[in-house]
Design an enzyme around this catalytic site. Structure first.
Site, PDB file in Angstrom:
ATOM      1  CD  GLU A 164      -2.995  -0.945   2.311  1.00  0.00           C
ATOM      2  OE1 GLU A 164      -2.876  -0.028   3.137  1.00  0.00           O
ATOM      3  OE2 GLU A 164      -3.913  -1.771   2.367  1.00  0.00           O
ATOM      4  CD  GLU A 332      -3.640  -5.694   3.735  1.00  0.00           C
ATOM      5  OE1 GLU A 332      -4.518  -4.919   4.183  1.00  0.00           O
ATOM      6  OE2 GLU A 332      -2.422  -5.485   3.818  1.00  0.00           O
TER       7      GLU A 332
HETATM    8  O1  IFM Z   1      -4.030  -3.336   9.024  1.00  0.00           O
HETATM    9  C1  IFM Z   1      -4.022  -2.732   7.773  1.00  0.00           C
HETATM   10  C2  IFM Z   1      -2.853  -3.232   6.952  1.00  0.00           C
HETATM   11  O2  IFM Z   1      -1.644  -3.046   7.586  1.00  0.00           O
HETATM   12  C3  IFM Z   1      -2.814  -2.499   5.642  1.00  0.00           C
HETATM   13  N1  IFM Z   1      -4.080  -2.577   4.959  1.00  0.00           N
HETATM   14  C4  IFM Z   1      -5.268  -2.243   5.709  1.00  0.00           C
HETATM   15  C5  IFM Z   1      -5.297  -3.015   7.017  1.00  0.00           C
HETATM   16  C6  IFM Z   1      -6.550  -2.642   7.829  1.00  0.00           C
HETATM   17  O3  IFM Z   1      -6.579  -1.286   8.064  1.00  0.00           O
END
Ligand code: IFM
Length: 427
Positions: A164, A332
C-alpha cells in the site's frame, strides 16, 4: 456449484510491526513506527507494537493455525530494521533467525510463504536522513531486497515488494496520521512517491536477478468504484470514475501506482497485482457525468466505520483486470469487529462470517466473469496492532488475548477453513 477453480490460492496475511513484538530482540534496529507509537497522542490508548501478538516468539502457534485452517499460503512481512538495523548494509544475521524458522515450518506444513519486503516499518536511521524523501532510501531498499532474496533463495519464491504505497505515503508523509507523522507539501509527497517507485523497481530487479523464477508483485490500495446498478451506463460511469478520481490517502490511487508500472517496457512491471480491497463507492451515470451515490443512512458499517460494500470485491478486480491484464491476487480483505471471549470461552463473530461470505460471493462473480484472479488473502490471520487505532480494531480470524498472547480461533476461522476445503463450494 463450484465458485472458484480448484487451484485457487486461499491464504491469510499479517505484517511484522503489527504482530511480532520483540522489538528489541536479536539486534533489531528502531523503525519509524517505534518512534511514532512512543510519541504521545499519536496512537489510540498510547498502544505500541512492543509486544503486539508476540508472534516473534509464538510463530509456531501461528503456523499451526494456518495449517489447521488448511490454507495454501501465508503472507507475512519481513521487518527491514531486523535485517538492516541501521538502514545500511551492515546486515544482522540474527535478524533472519525467526523468519528462517517461520519459512521452514510453513514449507514443512505444505504452506507457501509469501513475503512482503516493506509493510511500513522503515528503519528510523533512514528516516533520520529524510526517509522516502531521500533517493538513498530507494537504493537502500534495493540492497535490502537483494540480501533477503539471496538468503531465502529457493525457499521463498513469491514476493510483494511494498504494501500500500498510497497509504504509507498519504498518511505517513501527507496527513501525518501514520509514521513518520509528517505533513508535507504535495510536491514533497510526490518526491516520496518517485523514490518509492524507484525502490520498488530496484527491489524487483534484485529479486529477479537473484532468482529468475521469483514471482514478484506489490499490494495496491485506493478507491474502488462499483456500478450502482447493472445498467451499462452505470457500469461505464463506475469504470470512468475509478480511474479518474484522486482518491483517498493524500490523492494516491490504484492508477497512480499501476499506470506507470504496468507499461510494457517498465523494468518495475510486476508479475502480478495485489489488491487490498475493503470497501468501495457506488457510482451512477448522472446528467453531467459519473456521480457518487451517497451511502444509505444507517447502512452497515464495520467497527472502523467503513461501509460494508461487497460489490467492491467484484468490480475492483474487474476494472483493474480490464485495464492492466496482469494476474491478480486479493492481497487483503477483511473486517474489524469488537470481538470478545464469550462465557463459553469461544469467540463468536457472525458479523465477520457474513461479511466474508458476501465479499467472497462477489469475488466469485469476478472469477465467473473471466477476471484472472488467482488467490485471496484474508486480513488478518490473527488480531494485531492496527496502526493509529492501536488494538481497538480486531481484524483476525483468530482472537489474541494481548495480556497473555493466547490465541483463540474465532467462529470465522472454522467457517473459513470450510470455504478453503471446499474451494469455495461451501459459500
Ligand atoms: O491493518 C491494515 C494493513 O496493515 C494495511 N491494509 C489495511 C489493514 C486494515 O486497516
Amino acid at each position: 456449484m463450484e465458485y472458484f477453480p480448484k487451484d485457487f490460492l486461499w491464504g491469510a496475511a499479517s505484517a511484522s510491526y503489527q504482530t511480532e513484538g520483540g522489538v528489541k530482540e536479536d539486534g533489531r534496529g528502531e523503525s519509524v513506527w517505534d518512534t511514532f507509537s512512543h510519541t504521545p497522542c499519536k496512537v489510540r490508548n498510547s498502544d505500541t507494537g512492543d509486544v503486539a501478538a508476540d508472534s516473534y516468539h509464538r510463530w509456531r502457534e501461528d503456523v499451526a493455525l494456518v495449517k489447521d485452517m488448511g490454507l495454501g499460503a501465508y503472507r507475512f512481512s519481513i521487518a527491514w530494521p531486523r535485517i538492516a538495523p541501521n538502514g545500511g548494509t551492515d546486515w544482522n544475521p540474527a535478524g533472519f533467525a525467526m523468519y528462517d524458522g517461520l519459512v521452514d515450518a510453513l514449507l514443512e506444513a505444505g504452506v507457501q510463504p509469501w513475503a512482503t519486503l516493506y509493510h511500513w516499518d522503515l528503519p528510523q536511521a533512514l528516516q533520520n536522513k529524510g526517509g522516502w524523501q531521500n533517493e538513498d532510501t530507494a537504493r537502500a531498499f534495493g540492497a535490502y531486497a537483494r540480501e533477503v532474496a539471496e538468503h531465502f533463495k529457493g525457499r521463498v519464491t513469491h514476493w510483494f515488494t511494498i504494501n500500500e504505497p498510497q497509504c504509507f505515503i498519504g498518511m505517513g508523509y501527507g496527513s501525518g496520521e501514520h509514521a513518520p507523522g509528517l505533513r508535507l507539501r504535495p510536491e514533497d509527497q510526490l518526491l516520496c512517491w518517485k523514490n518509492m517507485l524507484l525502490g520498488h523497481t530496484l527491489a524487483i530487479q534484485a529479486l529477479r536477478g537473484i532468482d529468475p523464477s521469483n514471482v514478484v508483485g506489490l499490494a495496491s490500495c485506493g478507491g474502488v468504484c462499483y456500478p450502482a446498478s447493472e445498467r451499462a451506463e452505470d457500469i461505464e460511469a463506475a469504470r470512468k470514475r475509478m480511474f479518474a478520481r484522486p482518491e483517498g490517502f493524500g490523492g494516491f490511487s490504484h492508477h497512480d501506482l499501476l499506470d506507470p508500472l504496468c507499461l510494457e517496457d517498465n523494468p518495475g512491471k510486476p508479475d502480478f497485482i495485489g489488491l487490498n480491497i475493503y470497501n468501495g463507492i457506488a457510482v451512477r451515470a448522472g446528467e453531467n457525468g459519473p456521480e457518487d451515490v451517497p451511502y444509505p443512512m444507517g447502512g452497515p458499517r464495520t467497527a472502523f466505520g467503513w461501509p460494508v460494500t461487497p460489490e467492491a470485491l467484484e468490480w475492483g478486480p474487474r476494472f483493474v483486470w480490464e485495464r492492466y491484464h496482469l494476474p491478480l491476487y486479493i492481497s487483503e480483505n477483511g473486517l474489524s469487529c469488537r470481538d470478545w471471549v464469550a462465557l463459553d470461552g469461544k469467540v463468536h463473530d457472525p458479523g465477520r462470517i457474513d461479511f466474508l461470505h458476501r465479499y467472497l460471493l462477489a469475488l466469485s462473480r469476478a472469477v465467473d466473469a473471466g477476471v484472472d484472479v488467482h488467490g485471496y488473502f484474508q486480513w488478518a490471520l490473527i488480531d494485531n496492532f492496527e496502526w493509529a487505532e492501536g488494538y481497538d480494531q480486531r481484524f483476525g480470524l483468530v482472537y489474541v488475548d494481548y495480556a497473555t498472547g493466547r490465541r483463540i480461533p474465532k467462529d470465522s476461522a472454522e467457517w473459513y477453513a470450510g470455504v478453503v476445503k471446499s474451494s469455495g463450494g461451501a459459500l
